[in-house]
Design an enzyme around this catalytic site. Structure first.
Site, PDB file in Angstrom:
ATOM      1  N   LYS A 199       5.720   8.608  -6.490  1.00  0.00           N
ATOM      2  CA  LYS A 199       5.443   8.997  -5.110  1.00  0.00           C
ATOM      3  C   LYS A 199       6.727   9.454  -4.426  1.00  0.00           C
ATOM      4  O   LYS A 199       7.721   8.742  -4.434  1.00  0.00           O
ATOM      5  CB  LYS A 199       4.819   7.816  -4.367  1.00  0.00           C
ATOM      6  CG  LYS A 199       3.521   7.311  -5.008  1.00  0.00           C
ATOM      7  CD  LYS A 199       3.023   6.039  -4.373  1.00  0.00           C
ATOM      8  CE  LYS A 199       3.912   4.852  -4.659  1.00  0.00           C
ATOM      9  NZ  LYS A 199       3.347   3.564  -4.208  1.00  0.00           N
ATOM     10  N   THR A 231       3.011   3.146   8.640  1.00  0.00           N
ATOM     11  CA  THR A 231       2.869   3.377   7.203  1.00  0.00           C
ATOM     12  C   THR A 231       2.826   2.071   6.412  1.00  0.00           C
ATOM     13  O   THR A 231       3.034   2.062   5.200  1.00  0.00           O
ATOM     14  CB  THR A 231       4.033   4.249   6.686  1.00  0.00           C
ATOM     15  OG1 THR A 231       5.282   3.610   7.039  1.00  0.00           O
ATOM     16  CG2 THR A 231       3.990   5.639   7.289  1.00  0.00           C
ATOM     17  N   GLY A 250       1.590  -0.645   4.190  1.00  0.00           N
ATOM     18  CA  GLY A 250       0.525  -0.742   3.199  1.00  0.00           C
ATOM     19  C   GLY A 250       0.127   0.561   2.541  1.00  0.00           C
ATOM     20  O   GLY A 250      -0.906   0.624   1.865  1.00  0.00           O
ATOM     21  N   THR A 251       0.926   1.605   2.685  1.00  0.00           N
ATOM     22  CA  THR A 251       0.546   2.889   2.087  1.00  0.00           C
ATOM     23  C   THR A 251       0.507   2.811   0.559  1.00  0.00           C
ATOM     24  O   THR A 251      -0.389   3.374  -0.076  1.00  0.00           O
ATOM     25  CB  THR A 251       1.505   4.007   2.518  1.00  0.00           C
ATOM     26  OG1 THR A 251       2.860   3.575   2.319  1.00  0.00           O
ATOM     27  CG2 THR A 251       1.311   4.378   3.976  1.00  0.00           C
ATOM     28  N   GLY A 252       1.470   2.104  -0.033  1.00  0.00           N
ATOM     29  CA  GLY A 252       1.478   1.984  -1.491  1.00  0.00           C
ATOM     30  C   GLY A 252       0.290   1.209  -2.010  1.00  0.00           C
ATOM     31  O   GLY A 252      -0.342   1.598  -3.011  1.00  0.00           O
ATOM     32  N   CYS A 253      -0.043   0.109  -1.341  1.00  0.00           N
ATOM     33  CA  CYS A 253      -1.218  -0.691  -1.715  1.00  0.00           C
ATOM     34  C   CYS A 253      -2.482   0.149  -1.608  1.00  0.00           C
ATOM     35  O   CYS A 253      -3.361   0.113  -2.480  1.00  0.00           O
ATOM     36  CB  CYS A 253      -1.349  -1.910  -0.806  1.00  0.00           C
ATOM     37  SG  CYS A 253       0.095  -2.993  -0.766  1.00  0.00           S
TER      38      CYS A 253
END
Length: 266
Positions: free
Chosen positions: A175, A207, A209-212
């Site tokens: 990412k 932003t 929690g974007t990865g989760c």
């Protein structure tokens, strides 16, 4: 048939990341969500003040009980906290490695707190990466796994993705949200080749929690039998819209959560 997706991750009491974000994403993507808790965190939108790891045997027992009774169509792994938990998760999932497994190597919280100890990184690389259908590191996480500086351009992102794939995962989605500039590109490296996914950077601080959220959306799509390239396109579009709609929420004074139900709430 509604697919069942299992999250193995930490808990975020503020609701924006961890299993809370995973369950919201699973639901938003039309799947039934389940959760095995690896750690309790004390956190809000401004940072993490503490982490309480769940005993590894109990993490394994949670996984065992889910698989003993319920059809699991995909697994998402997030925060694993320490080496014993990483070992327990790897051992518990080994008999189920034919199920799509999305591994999000959660290492550092948005506010900078460490969420994975040094010893666990080695276990993650040697035990969990070979089980992964798809690995989803951001640039700092990819660099940490390889012991290299973070990628500063697209060529470096591709090169690090190739190196990570050599460690065992079937596919890697690196990412590019940490790149400088107005774009937020991601690159997928799989047996089908290299695919880039483009999106403009959304000007927002919300932003958390974007990865989760992205890794959970990927798991939901893989559970449906969608190929990785299509799953990545769907998941990225879902996340981009969730980030763009984050301003409709009013949660905390720091890095607020994304709007997981942007397609449902009006």
């Amino acid at each position: 048939m509604i697919c069942n997706v299992l999250s193995i991750a930490g808990s975020d009491p503020s609701g924006g990341a961890g299993i809370q974000a995973d369950l919201k994403t699973f639901s938003a993507r039309g799947t039934y969500g389940m959760a095995v808790v690896t750690a309790l965190t004390a956190q809000n939108t401004q940072g993490v003040s503490g982490v309480h790891a769940v005993p590894p045997d109990f993490v394994a027992e949670q996984i065992r009980m889910v698989f003993a009774d319920i059809r699991v169509d995909a697994v998402k792994i997030g925060m694993i906290a320490n080496a014993p938990i990483a070992e327990a998760v790897a051992n518990a999932l080994l008999p189920h490695r034919r199920i799509p497994i999305v591994l999000d190597p959660v290492m550092i919280a948005k506010g900078g707190a460490a969420l994975l100890d040094v010893e666990a990184i080695d276990i993650l690389k040697t035990r969990l990466l070979p089980l992964a259908t798809l690995l989803t590191p951001n640039l700092p996480e990819a660099a940490a796994l390889l012991g290299e500086p973070a990628a500063a351009n697209r060529d470096a992102m591709e090169q690090q993705a190739e190196k990570l794939r050599a460690l065992g995962p079937s596919a890697i989605l690196v990412k590019g949200g940490h790149l400088a500039g107005t774009q937020s590109p991601d690159v997928l490296v799989s047996e089908s080749g290299i695919t880039w996914f483009e999106a403009p950077r959304v000007p927002t601080k919300n932003t958390h929690g974007t990865g989760c959220t992205l890794s959970s959306a990927l798991a939901a799509e893989l559970a449906k039998g969608v190929p990785p390239e299509t799953a990545a396109a769907i998941a990225k579009d879902y996340l981009d819209q969730a980030v763009a709609a984050a301003g409709t929420l009013w949660v905390g004074s720091g890095h607020g959560p994304v709007q997981h139900f942007h397609q449902l709430w009006r």
